[in-house]
Design a protein around this motif. Structure first.
Motif, PDB file in Angstrom:
ATOM      1  N   LEU A 178      12.929  15.878   7.557  1.00 26.80           N
ATOM      2  CA  LEU A 178      12.149  15.030   6.679  1.00 26.80           C
ATOM      3  C   LEU A 178      11.483  15.908   5.623  1.00 26.80           C
ATOM      4  O   LEU A 178      10.818  16.882   5.960  1.00 26.80           O
ATOM      5  N   THR A 179      11.711  15.573   4.378  1.00 22.42           N
ATOM      6  CA  THR A 179      11.028  16.234   3.269  1.00 22.42           C
ATOM      7  C   THR A 179      10.129  15.188   2.632  1.00 22.42           C
ATOM      8  O   THR A 179      10.598  14.114   2.257  1.00 22.42           O
ATOM      9  N   ILE A 180       8.829  15.510   2.505  1.00 22.47           N
ATOM     10  CA  ILE A 180       7.886  14.526   1.994  1.00 22.47           C
ATOM     11  C   ILE A 180       6.942  15.182   0.989  1.00 22.47           C
ATOM     12  O   ILE A 180       6.410  16.258   1.235  1.00 22.47           O
ATOM     13  N   LYS A 181       6.818  14.512  -0.170  1.00 23.11           N
ATOM     14  CA  LYS A 181       5.976  15.022  -1.262  1.00 23.11           C
ATOM     15  C   LYS A 181       5.087  13.896  -1.767  1.00 23.11           C
ATOM     16  O   LYS A 181       5.463  12.723  -1.705  1.00 23.11           O
ATOM     17  N   ASP A 182       3.934  14.278  -2.322  1.00 23.87           N
ATOM     18  CA  ASP A 182       3.041  13.261  -2.870  1.00 23.87           C
ATOM     19  C   ASP A 182       3.512  12.841  -4.263  1.00 23.87           C
ATOM     20  O   ASP A 182       4.541  13.316  -4.756  1.00 23.87           O
ATOM     21  N   LYS A 183       2.738  11.969  -4.916  1.00 17.92           N
ATOM     22  CA  LYS A 183       3.186  11.446  -6.221  1.00 17.92           C
ATOM     23  C   LYS A 183       3.223  12.502  -7.309  1.00 17.92           C
ATOM     24  O   LYS A 183       3.877  12.323  -8.327  1.00 17.92           O
ATOM     25  N   ASN A 184       2.561  13.653  -7.098  1.00 15.50           N
ATOM     26  CA  ASN A 184       2.594  14.748  -8.059  1.00 15.50           C
ATOM     27  C   ASN A 184       3.694  15.767  -7.750  1.00 15.50           C
ATOM     28  O   ASN A 184       3.824  16.768  -8.443  1.00 15.50           O
ATOM     29  N   GLY A 185       4.450  15.532  -6.665  1.00 13.03           N
ATOM     30  CA  GLY A 185       5.532  16.442  -6.294  1.00 13.03           C
ATOM     31  C   GLY A 185       5.106  17.578  -5.383  1.00 13.03           C
ATOM     32  O   GLY A 185       5.913  18.447  -5.063  1.00 13.03           O
ATOM     33  N   LYS A 222       0.840  -1.202   0.000  1.00 12.70           N
ATOM     34  CA  LYS A 222       0.000   0.000   0.000  1.00 12.70           C
ATOM     35  C   LYS A 222       0.875   1.252   0.000  1.00 12.70           C
ATOM     36  O   LYS A 222       0.567   2.243  -0.661  1.00 12.70           O
ATOM     37  N   GLN A 223       1.978   1.201   0.730  1.00 14.63           N
ATOM     38  CA  GLN A 223       2.906   2.333   0.785  1.00 14.63           C
ATOM     39  C   GLN A 223       3.473   2.631  -0.599  1.00 14.63           C
ATOM     40  O   GLN A 223       3.611   3.791  -0.984  1.00 14.63           O
ATOM     41  N   LYS A 224       3.785   1.595  -1.357  1.00  8.35           N
ATOM     42  CA  LYS A 224       4.317   1.797  -2.716  1.00  8.35           C
ATOM     43  C   LYS A 224       3.299   2.478  -3.621  1.00  8.35           C
ATOM     44  O   LYS A 224       3.662   3.287  -4.478  1.00  8.35           O
ATOM     45  N   THR A 225       2.019   2.147  -3.447  1.00  8.62           N
ATOM     46  CA  THR A 225       0.989   2.738  -4.306  1.00  8.62           C
ATOM     47  C   THR A 225       0.771   4.217  -3.999  1.00  8.62           C
ATOM     48  O   THR A 225       0.237   4.938  -4.845  1.00  8.62           O
ATOM     49  N   LEU A 226       1.171   4.678  -2.803  1.00  7.57           N
ATOM     50  CA  LEU A 226       1.025   6.093  -2.472  1.00  7.57           C
ATOM     51  C   LEU A 226       1.889   6.962  -3.380  1.00  7.57           C
ATOM     52  O   LEU A 226       1.519   8.081  -3.711  1.00  7.57           O
ATOM     53  N   GLY A 227       3.073   6.464  -3.723  1.00  5.06           N
ATOM     54  CA  GLY A 227       3.967   7.211  -4.597  1.00  5.06           C
ATOM     55  C   GLY A 227       4.633   8.402  -3.929  1.00  5.06           C
ATOM     56  O   GLY A 227       5.090   9.320  -4.612  1.00  5.06           O
ATOM     57  N   TRP A 228       4.696   8.396  -2.624  1.00  5.12           N
ATOM     58  CA  TRP A 228       5.301   9.512  -1.908  1.00  5.12           C
ATOM     59  C   TRP A 228       6.806   9.527  -2.100  1.00  5.12           C
ATOM     60  O   TRP A 228       7.462   8.494  -2.171  1.00  5.12           O
ATOM     61  N   SER A 229       7.354  10.725  -2.156  1.00  7.02           N
ATOM     62  CA  SER A 229       8.795  10.919  -2.214  1.00  7.02           C
ATOM     63  C   SER A 229       9.243  11.375  -0.832  1.00  7.02           C
ATOM     64  O   SER A 229       8.832  12.441  -0.360  1.00  7.02           O
TER      65      SER A 229
END
Length: 168
Positions: free
Chosen positions: A93-100, A61-68
């Motif tokens: 910690l720097t965290i971004k969603d799959k769209n950046g 499920k974590q992989k499908t999130l696509g978080w950076s």
């Protein structure tokens, strides 16, 4: 008349001496291997083994999130301390969603562990600094390798990360 020893009478003692050296080294290694780090990584191995499939599903499920996700550590000290004294380290910690786009409202919990010594573990919560950026300065007891376990939550979504840092 005194009987003289034949030449090479001491050769067998060379083999006895070598075996004594090997035996001494093995005894020292046995002592150190049983009296130092016990190798125990978890105290609840049975329970963790039973929940292994749930852990695999959470990773998928974590992989499908696509978080950076980028975890950083840098020294926060301005002066040199004693060689083995405590160290101030700024963890970020720097965290971004799959769209950046940066993810706001994240709850980021860190477990900081000393892999080879017990008694130095600590848990901290990272503070939000800016959108998608979380940080906190922590004091670590000594230089060396530290293991960082991140658990980040945003609503129903969660992200786990395990990393090592080298503190000088």
């Amino acid at each position: 008349m005194v009987k003289q020893r034949p030449d090479g009478w001491w050769y067998p003692w060379i083999f006895v001496g070598m075996f004594m050296v090997v035996l001494s080294v093995n005894a020292a290694m046995l002592y150190f291997s049983t009296s130092t780090f016990n190798g125990l990584e978890t105290r609840h191995a049975y329970e963790e083994g039973n929940s292994y499939n749930a852990l695999i599903a959470a990773e998928e499920k974590q992989k499908t999130l696509g978080w950076s996700v980028q975890l950083g550590a840098e020294s926060a000290q301005t002066t040199a301390d004693a060689a083995n004294g405590p160290r101030l380290v700024r963890l970020s910690l720097t965290i971004k969603d799959k769209n950046g786009a940066p993810i706001e409202g994240m709850e980021a919990q860190l477990q900081i562990r000393r892999p080879t010594l017990e008694g130095y573990d600590q848990s901290v919560t990272l503070d939000p600094v800016s959108p998608g950026f979380y940080a906190r300065t922590v004091e670590l007891a000594m230089p060396g390798q530290w293991e960082i376990r991140l658990m980040a939550r945003h609503g129903q979504d969660s992200y786990r990360l395990r990393d090592r840092i080298d503190v000088r």
